[in-house]
Write a protein that holds these residues in place. Structure first.
Motif, PDB file in Angstrom:
ATOM      1  N   ASN A   1       2.789  -9.149  -3.367  1.00 19.37           N
ATOM      2  CA  ASN A   1       1.725  -9.362  -4.587  1.00 19.37           C
ATOM      3  C   ASN A   1       0.555  -8.483  -4.349  1.00 19.37           C
ATOM      4  O   ASN A   1       0.206  -7.816  -3.140  1.00 19.37           O
ATOM      5  N   GLY A   2      -0.317  -8.212  -5.234  1.00 21.53           N
ATOM      6  CA  GLY A   2      -1.532  -7.369  -5.152  1.00 21.53           C
ATOM      7  C   GLY A   2      -1.549  -6.104  -4.722  1.00 21.53           C
ATOM      8  O   GLY A   2      -0.737  -5.024  -5.024  1.00 21.53           O
ATOM      9  N   GLU A   3      -2.421  -5.572  -3.820  1.00 19.44           N
ATOM     10  CA  GLU A   3      -2.608  -4.299  -3.322  1.00 19.44           C
ATOM     11  C   GLU A   3      -1.337  -3.857  -2.380  1.00 19.44           C
ATOM     12  O   GLU A   3      -0.932  -2.616  -2.718  1.00 19.44           O
ATOM     13  N   ALA A   4      -0.781  -4.705  -1.831  1.00 21.84           N
ATOM     14  CA  ALA A   4       0.303  -4.275  -0.943  1.00 21.84           C
ATOM     15  C   ALA A   4       1.304  -4.036  -1.919  1.00 21.84           C
ATOM     16  O   ALA A   4       2.335  -3.190  -1.670  1.00 21.84           O
ATOM     17  N   LYS A   5       1.665  -4.763  -3.056  1.00 28.54           N
ATOM     18  CA  LYS A   5       2.663  -4.481  -3.975  1.00 28.54           C
ATOM     19  C   LYS A   5       2.499  -3.125  -4.795  1.00 28.54           C
ATOM     20  O   LYS A   5       3.585  -2.286  -4.846  1.00 28.54           O
ATOM     21  N   THR A   6       1.298  -2.766  -4.880  1.00 26.28           N
ATOM     22  CA  THR A   6       1.009  -1.493  -5.567  1.00 26.28           C
ATOM     23  C   THR A   6       1.027  -0.417  -4.710  1.00 26.28           C
ATOM     24  O   THR A   6       1.766   0.642  -5.284  1.00 26.28           O
ATOM     25  N   LEU A   7       0.864  -0.508  -3.395  1.00 25.81           N
ATOM     26  CA  LEU A   7       1.055   0.572  -2.239  1.00 25.81           C
ATOM     27  C   LEU A   7       2.558   0.723  -2.126  1.00 25.81           C
ATOM     28  O   LEU A   7       3.055   1.964  -2.236  1.00 25.81           O
TER      29      LEU A   7
ATOM     30  N   GLN B   1       4.922   0.015  -4.222  1.00 26.22           N
ATOM     31  CA  GLN B   1       5.533   0.815  -5.604  1.00 26.22           C
ATOM     32  C   GLN B   1       5.512   2.025  -5.689  1.00 26.22           C
ATOM     33  O   GLN B   1       5.981   2.867  -6.197  1.00 26.22           O
ATOM     34  N   LYS B   2       3.968   2.367  -5.312  1.00 26.96           N
ATOM     35  CA  LYS B   2       3.684   3.884  -5.288  1.00 26.96           C
ATOM     36  C   LYS B   2       4.548   4.713  -4.447  1.00 26.96           C
ATOM     37  O   LYS B   2       5.072   5.784  -4.807  1.00 26.96           O
TER      38      LYS B   2
END
Length: 385
Positions: free
Chosen positions: A160-166, A168-169
């Protein structure tokens, strides 16, 4: 014989005049290290089957197999190994990763050997003829990269959150690398059947701009110009150019309606028309139906809707129409008389909606639901309120 509906696995029958054989039989055999399942399943395009595909069992013994079947023409098939650990599972289901499938070209008289290993993906490839050697060259390069990308997707699904975004990138970067590798292979190998097949698949999945698809297609040699892959790309490019905003919409005439009566798009002249490309298998498509119905009822005197379903199961399609109260015009995109409206309208994502003005001119195209898809409804309100 068990039947299976498969959506967009890139499984298409193709024809070439260069292959002749006394028998329609083909054979696939080999040994794959780590193949510890008892059965595999071959998914084979077959227009004689009600759903357009057949699913055939392959027995595995001591990591080895031999499979014989019949085919009338060159066909790209995929084989599911039955090895659970290569399935990319998530909380909601699984990712349909190609790196979890074995792929090859079969044709009358083919004798194809498969070798390799199973790690967390199917690192095994066919050999035995020029077509399969070319496909193996492509897949050996891209499968490990595609597998890395989908592993990031699986990891991101649990975060979730920033960890997920990282994460995904990271996955998106690797996925982009695999797309670049596919395009480079196609550019470097314009006379390979694998290139023609892959470009058709990439066009279907909207992985390259149509301008780049056009460039790569133009560079192809004439070797496989009679194949369905080549013809599909050509038709999609025609559709891309013919269905741009401002063009008159390609007329749609079909008897693939729920009651078998003929539909003609030109009969709707005088009204605004939404053309909705959808499928019963498409979650966002089904989620968006109540919103589309809301607008259909709101502007019914001025607005018509045509639903075009990318489905093979007619009864499932009819049931969805009834359940969702799609009491507008509907056709199913399974016409065997060369009328593939998904190709003719260059649809590569579902749902895709087009808005046509009362004179038949295309006003715009919207892909997906959510914020982007909502643009259609804003436009309808602007024109009809």
């Amino acid at each position: 014989m068990t039947k299976l509906i498969i959506a967009f696995l890139g499984v298409f029958a193709i024809i070439t005049p260069t292959i002749t054989a006394q028998s329609n039989t083909f054979k696939i055999h080999g040994s794959i290290k780590g193949l510890d399942s008892e059965k595999m399943w071959a998914i084979i395009n077959d227009v004689n089957e009600p759903n357009g595909y057949r699913r055939e069992e392959i027995v595995v013994e001591n990591e080895s197999f031999e499979f014989t079947s019949e085919i009338n023409e060159i066909t790209h098939i995929t084989i599911s190994t039955g090895v659970d650990r290569v399935v990319k599972k998530t909380k909601r289901g699984y990712f349909p990763a190609k790196s979890s499938l074995l792929a090859c070209f079969v044709y009358p008289g083919a004798d194809i050997k498969v070798s390799g290993e199973i790690t967390d993906f199917i690192n095994a490839y066919p050999e035995g003829d020029a077509m399969n050697n070319g496909l193996a060259q492509l897949n050996r390069a891209i499968y490990p990269v595609m597998n890395e990308a989908v592993n990031y997707s699986v990891e991101a699904d649990s975060l979730n959150g920033e960890a997920k975004t990282l994460v995904q990138k990271k996955g998106n970067k690797i996925s982009g690398k695999s797309i670049d590798m596919k395009a480079q292979f196609i550019a470097d190998n314009p006379d390979e059947l694998a290139s023609v097949w892959m470009l058709s698949d990439m066009a279907l999945r909207n992985q390259l701009p149509m301008s780049r698809i056009d460039e790569l297609f133009t560079a192809f040699t004439s070797k496989y110009k009679e194949t369905i892959y080549f013809k599909e790309i050509a038709e999609r490019l025609v559709g891309f150019k013919a269905t741009k905003t401002g063009e008159i919409a390609t007329n749609i005439i079909s008897k693939q309606t729920p009651d078998g009566s003929e539909f003609n798009l030109e009969q709707l002249r005088g009204k605004y028309v939404v053309i909705d490309f959808w499928g019963t298998w498409c979650g966002p498509c089904m989620d968006g139906m109540p919103h589309l119905r809301e607008y259909y009822l709101k502007y019914k005197d001025k607005l018509a809707v045509l639903g075009i379903a990318q489905d093979r199961d007619i009864e499932k399609w009819k049931a969805a129409i009834e359940k969702e109260k799609m009491d507008w015009h509907n056709i199913i995109n399974n016409d065997k008389n060369n009328n593939d409206w998904v190709l003719k309208y260059n649809v590569s994502g579902f749902p895709t909606k087009l808005l046509i003005d009362p004179n038949g001119k295309i006003i715009g195209r919207w892909v997906g639901e959510g914020e982007e898809g909502e643009g259609l409804y804003h436009k309808i309100d602007e024109l009809l309120q």
